[in-house]
Enzyme design. Structure first.
Site, PDB file in Angstrom:
ATOM      1  N   LYS A 186       0.837  -1.211   0.000  1.00  0.00           N
ATOM      2  CA  LYS A 186       0.000   0.000   0.000  1.00  0.00           C
ATOM      3  C   LYS A 186       0.866   1.252   0.000  1.00  0.00           C
ATOM      4  CE  LYS A 186      -1.736   1.596   4.063  1.00  0.00           C
ATOM      5  NZ  LYS A 186      -1.557   3.013   4.414  1.00  0.00           N
ATOM      6  N   ASN A 187       1.836   1.274   0.914  1.00  0.00           N
ATOM      7  CA  ASN A 187       2.578   2.522   1.099  1.00  0.00           C
ATOM      8  C   ASN A 187       3.586   2.803  -0.001  1.00  0.00           C
ATOM      9  OD1 ASN A 187       1.028   3.061   3.268  1.00  0.00           O
ATOM     10  ND2 ASN A 187       2.529   2.413   4.812  1.00  0.00           N
ATOM     11  N   ARG A 208      -4.602  10.644   4.300  1.00  0.00           N
ATOM     12  CA  ARG A 208      -3.551  11.636   4.456  1.00  0.00           C
ATOM     13  C   ARG A 208      -2.511  11.572   3.335  1.00  0.00           C
ATOM     14  NH1 ARG A 208       1.109  12.821   7.082  1.00  0.00           N
ATOM     15  NH2 ARG A 208       1.029  14.678   8.377  1.00  0.00           N
ATOM     16  N   CYS A 248      -5.735  13.129  13.084  1.00  0.00           N
ATOM     17  CA  CYS A 248      -5.531  11.770  12.594  1.00  0.00           C
ATOM     18  C   CYS A 248      -5.532  10.857  13.809  1.00  0.00           C
ATOM     19  CB  CYS A 248      -4.195  11.757  11.854  1.00  0.00           C
ATOM     20  SG  CYS A 248      -3.390  10.189  11.791  1.00  0.00           S
ATOM     21  N   ARG A 304      -0.082  14.819  13.108  1.00  0.00           N
ATOM     22  CA  ARG A 304       0.931  14.461  12.095  1.00  0.00           C
ATOM     23  C   ARG A 304       1.147  15.683  11.241  1.00  0.00           C
ATOM     24  NH1 ARG A 304      -1.105   8.923   9.512  1.00  0.00           N
ATOM     25  NH2 ARG A 304       0.841   8.899   8.364  1.00  0.00           N
ATOM     26  N   ILE A 343       3.031  18.483   8.660  1.00  0.00           N
ATOM     27  CA  ILE A 343       3.635  18.398   7.323  1.00  0.00           C
ATOM     28  C   ILE A 343       4.742  19.454   7.181  1.00  0.00           C
ATOM     29  CG2 ILE A 343       1.650  17.358   6.149  1.00  0.00           C
ATOM     30  CD1 ILE A 343       0.955  20.126   5.070  1.00  0.00           C
ATOM     31  N   ASP A 344       5.258  19.904   8.347  1.00  0.00           N
ATOM     32  CA  ASP A 344       6.256  20.983   8.308  1.00  0.00           C
ATOM     33  C   ASP A 344       7.521  20.602   7.525  1.00  0.00           C
ATOM     34  OD1 ASP A 344       6.544  19.174  10.407  1.00  0.00           O
ATOM     35  OD2 ASP A 344       7.594  20.570  11.707  1.00  0.00           O
ATOM     36  N   ASP A 351       4.166   0.101  11.972  1.00  0.00           N
ATOM     37  CA  ASP A 351       2.943  -0.514  11.437  1.00  0.00           C
ATOM     38  C   ASP A 351       2.778  -1.965  11.878  1.00  0.00           C
ATOM     39  OD1 ASP A 351       2.404   1.871  10.210  1.00  0.00           O
ATOM     40  OD2 ASP A 351       3.036   1.244   8.214  1.00  0.00           O
ATOM     41  N   VAL A 390       7.478   6.418  16.958  1.00  0.00           N
ATOM     42  CA  VAL A 390       7.158   7.100  15.695  1.00  0.00           C
ATOM     43  C   VAL A 390       5.879   7.923  15.785  1.00  0.00           C
ATOM     44  CG1 VAL A 390       6.786   6.787  13.210  1.00  0.00           C
ATOM     45  CG2 VAL A 390       8.413   5.317  14.421  1.00  0.00           C
ATOM     46  N   ARG A 416      -9.010  -0.367   4.202  1.00  0.00           N
ATOM     47  CA  ARG A 416      -8.158   0.682   3.617  1.00  0.00           C
ATOM     48  C   ARG A 416      -6.828   0.098   3.165  1.00  0.00           C
ATOM     49  NH1 ARG A 416      -7.278   6.019   6.985  1.00  0.00           N
ATOM     50  NH2 ARG A 416      -5.875   6.204   5.217  1.00  0.00           N
TER      51      ARG A 416
HETATM   52  C1  EPZ Z   1       4.203   6.637   6.462  1.00  0.00           C
HETATM   53  O1  EPZ Z   1       3.515   7.720   7.059  1.00  0.00           O
HETATM   54  C2  EPZ Z   1       3.219   5.529   6.294  1.00  0.00           C
HETATM   55  N1  EPZ Z   1       2.087   5.981   5.495  1.00  0.00           N
HETATM   56  C3  EPZ Z   1       2.710   5.061   7.654  1.00  0.00           C
HETATM   57  O2  EPZ Z   1       1.832   3.960   7.466  1.00  0.00           O
HETATM   58  C4  EPZ Z   1       3.899   4.612   8.490  1.00  0.00           C
HETATM   59  O3  EPZ Z   1       3.459   4.261   9.770  1.00  0.00           O
HETATM   60  C5  EPZ Z   1       4.912   5.766   8.577  1.00  0.00           C
HETATM   61  O4  EPZ Z   1       5.295   6.202   7.248  1.00  0.00           O
HETATM   62  C6  EPZ Z   1       6.182   5.392   9.317  1.00  0.00           C
HETATM   63  O5  EPZ Z   1       6.757   4.278   8.717  1.00  0.00           O
HETATM   64  C7  EPZ Z   1       2.190   5.980   4.180  1.00  0.00           C
HETATM   65  O6  EPZ Z   1       3.219   5.636   3.612  1.00  0.00           O
HETATM   66  C8  EPZ Z   1       0.975   6.373   3.422  1.00  0.00           C
HETATM   67  P1  EPZ Z   1       6.416   9.959   8.599  1.00  0.00           P
HETATM   68  P2  EPZ Z   1       4.155   9.189   7.054  1.00  0.00           P
HETATM   69  O7  EPZ Z   1       6.356  11.212   7.817  1.00  0.00           O
HETATM   70  O8  EPZ Z   1       4.891   9.387   5.797  1.00  0.00           O
HETATM   71  C9  EPZ Z   1       6.447  13.233  12.124  1.00  0.00           C
HETATM   72  C10 EPZ Z   1      -0.179   2.764   7.714  1.00  0.00           C
HETATM   73  O9  EPZ Z   1      -0.873   2.287   8.633  1.00  0.00           O
HETATM   74  N2  EPZ Z   1       6.465  14.271  11.065  1.00  0.00           N
HETATM   75  O10 EPZ Z   1       7.630   9.105   8.520  1.00  0.00           O
HETATM   76  O11 EPZ Z   1       3.080  10.133   7.409  1.00  0.00           O
HETATM   77  C11 EPZ Z   1       5.106  12.509  12.183  1.00  0.00           C
HETATM   78  O12 EPZ Z   1       4.158  13.249  12.902  1.00  0.00           O
HETATM   79  C12 EPZ Z   1       0.451   4.130   7.837  1.00  0.00           C
HETATM   80  O13 EPZ Z   1       0.010   2.166   6.644  1.00  0.00           O
HETATM   81  C13 EPZ Z   1       6.585  15.601  11.398  1.00  0.00           C
HETATM   82  O14 EPZ Z   1       6.689  15.958  12.577  1.00  0.00           O
HETATM   83  O15 EPZ Z   1       5.151   9.031   8.275  1.00  0.00           O
HETATM   84  C14 EPZ Z   1       5.485  11.203  12.818  1.00  0.00           C
HETATM   85  O16 EPZ Z   1       5.535  11.336  14.210  1.00  0.00           O
HETATM   86  C15 EPZ Z   1       0.167   4.786   9.124  1.00  0.00           C
HETATM   87  N3  EPZ Z   1       6.591  16.536  10.403  1.00  0.00           N
HETATM   88  C16 EPZ Z   1       6.901  10.958  12.282  1.00  0.00           C
HETATM   89  O17 EPZ Z   1       7.366  12.223  11.814  1.00  0.00           O
HETATM   90  C17 EPZ Z   1       6.460  16.185   9.101  1.00  0.00           C
HETATM   91  O18 EPZ Z   1       6.473  17.082   8.219  1.00  0.00           O
HETATM   92  C18 EPZ Z   1       6.979   9.938  11.157  1.00  0.00           C
HETATM   93  O19 EPZ Z   1       6.106  10.331  10.101  1.00  0.00           O
HETATM   94  C19 EPZ Z   1       6.347  14.831   8.747  1.00  0.00           C
HETATM   95  C20 EPZ Z   1       6.346  13.868   9.766  1.00  0.00           C
END
Ligand code: EPZ
Length: 434
Positions: A18-19, A88, A112, A117, A119-120, A301, A323, A393
């Site tokens: 998926k991811n 998202r 969420c 979460r 997006i900064d 995950d 995480v 999903r």
């Molecule tokens: C991806 O989410 C996956 N989603 C998630 O899978 C997975 O758990 C995650 O990576 C970690 O492996 C998809 O690929 C669609 P991150 P993502 O940006 O990209 C913080 C599932 O169930 N952060 O690595 O959103 C954030 O809040 C899903 O399949 C910021 O602070 O994960 C988190 O605490 C859930 N600012 C950490 O970093 C930002 O701009 C990791 O988030 C971006 C992230």
């Protein structure tokens, strides 16, 4: 509706990740023409991403795991709130759209289930590539002429930010270095697709990725990697039921730490090419600690499914979630099934060896939903899982695949509703009736 107690055994084919698939669909927007993706899972998130790229003007076909995305008609650059709030990962169209069209307007993702979460990192990275980023009326507006390569040091190896910035950098002028980049296999898969489109990328899979921007990309054809999270979930299904399950279609290397934790617990594991087999006797499983971390660390995950396995093991395990802050949300539901788990901040203490008993539980999110199904497989009697739309999903034909391994599981009632009102099939008493 699950009746616990069946031993799961046999082989199950792992679907495409998926991811990875979601980001590859976004990446297709980078080139005019028809890109072809194989091994795309037929899951709700893929349907939502399809809706989004079609909303932008792309034409999509999807059958038997093969998706074609024709981006010639893309005219809109807007991801509406309705779609972003549903999924998202919609924000991953930002990089490709701004790189190719110089404009993206994307609804700010709201709250969420996994906690705040932000997006900064996505936005500050795009700014460093020369984009003008503003937000108004709940949207982020990104504008740029041709982006300019730059060195971007991420505060944290965010998967989504790494992907968005790579997809932006491939068409930028000059060289971009993403430092402290995420190293997930899905990043490598995305980079392979981008390279087959004509991008120049080095270092995918390491924490320093270098991109030399090109003027244009061409559509390409690519096969999505196997879903390591789905694979891990089925391996646990075999292990907790005292069964013997082999997953086919995943790289065991993508599951390295997970498999070493299974072995530490006492599960037998055999790796064979693109297949992994797990079996064992839960009476001999023992407690093991683990902490989630970015890849190659233990995948967040798989944290919830692993907690279900640890609640079968003898002794106390400490699980640390590093995480996502809210990823223990399902623990209360698991406790309703008889698990003994205490959560304090981002730690959970799992006191194993408790017998689980069936009850009605509610999925708080996708992976937690899968974990509750796993718990239902070993809980005595019937477990009714509500809000299963979360599971659909991300897991393709989850119930059918479990049934093919011998699970006694039935889909009853609509999965899309928040009040599914699931009815027990004939002969199965609902929780309220028991
Ligand atoms: C991806 O989410 C996956 N989603 C998630 O899978 C997975 O758990 C995650 O990576 C970690 O492996 C998809 O690929 C669609 P991150 P993502 O940006 O990209 C913080 C599932 O169930 N952060 O690595 O959103 C954030 O809040 C899903 O399949 C910021 O602070 O994960 C988190 O605490 C859930 N600012 C950490 O970093 C930002 O701009 C990791 O988030 C971006 C992230």
């Amino acid at each position: 509706m699950i009746r616990g107690g069946a031993r799961l055994s046999g082989q199950v084919a792992v679907s495409g990740a998926k991811n990875s698939a979601l980001k590859l669909m976004a990446a297709a927007l980078l080139a005019p023409g028809v890109s072809i993706l194989h091994n795309v899972p037929d899951i709700q998130d893929v349907r939502t991403m399809r809706e989004l790229v079609e909303h932008l003007g792309a034409r999509v076909t999807f059958s038997d795991g093969t998706m074609t995305i024709d981006t010639v008609g893309v005219q809109s650059h807007v991801a509406p709130y309705e779609l972003v709030q549903r999924m998202r990962a919609s924000i991953q169209i930002m990089g490709p759209l701004v790189a190719r069209f110089g404009h993206a307007r994307v609804a700010m993702p709201g709250g969420c289930n996994l906690g705040p979460r932000k997006i900064d990192f996505h936005l500050s990275g795009l700014r460093q590539l020369g984009a003008d980023v503003r937000s108004d009326h709940g949207f982020v507006e990104v504008r740029a002429g041709r982006l300019r390569g730059s060195t971007i040091v991420l505060d944290y190896p965010s998967v989504g930010a790494t992907e968005n910035l790579l997809m932006a950098a491939v068409l930028a002028e000059g060289e971009t270095v993403v430092d402290n980049a995420a190293r997930e296999p899905e990043i490598v898969d995305l980079c392979k697709f981008l390279v087959s489109m004509g991008a120049i990328i080095e270092g995918a899979g390491t924490s320093e990725i270098t991109v030399r921007g090109v003027l244009a990309l061409q559509p390409a054809e690519h096969t999505v990697i196997g879903d390591r999270i789905e694979a891990g979930t089925f391996l646990i299904a075999g292990a907790i039921t005292g069964g013997d399950v082999e997953v086919d279609g995943v790289s065991p290397h993508h599951l390295d730490i997970f498999l070493s934790k299974l072995r530490a617990i006492g599960v037998q594991v055999q790796e064979n090419g693109r297949r992994v087999r797990a079996w064992g006797d839960p009476a001999y499983y023992s407690a093991t600690d683990f902490a989630t971390l970015p890849y190659p660390g233990f995948a967040t995950d798989l944290q919830a499914p692993m907690i279900v396995l640890l609640s079968m093991a003898q002794g106390s395990s400490i699980v640390t979630e590093n995480v996502f802050v809210n990823r223990f949300g399902f623990v209360d539901e698991l406790v309703r099934l008889g698990a003994d788990i205490k959560v304090s901040g981002h730690h959970a203490v799992v006191n194993g060896g408790r017998a689980l008993t069936g009850a009605t539980v509610r999925c708080p999110d996708l992976r937690a939903g899968a974990a509750l199904v796993l718990a239902g497989l070993v809980a005595q009697g019937y477990t009714e899982i509500r809000d299963t739309f979360h599971i659909h999903r991300g897991y393709e034909r989850f119930d059918a695949k479990l049934r093919s391994l011998g699970a006694d599981v039935e889909r009853v009632g609509p999965s899309h509703s928040h009040n599914s009102g699931a009815r027990a099939p004939l002969g199965i008493a609902s929780d309220a009736e028991r």
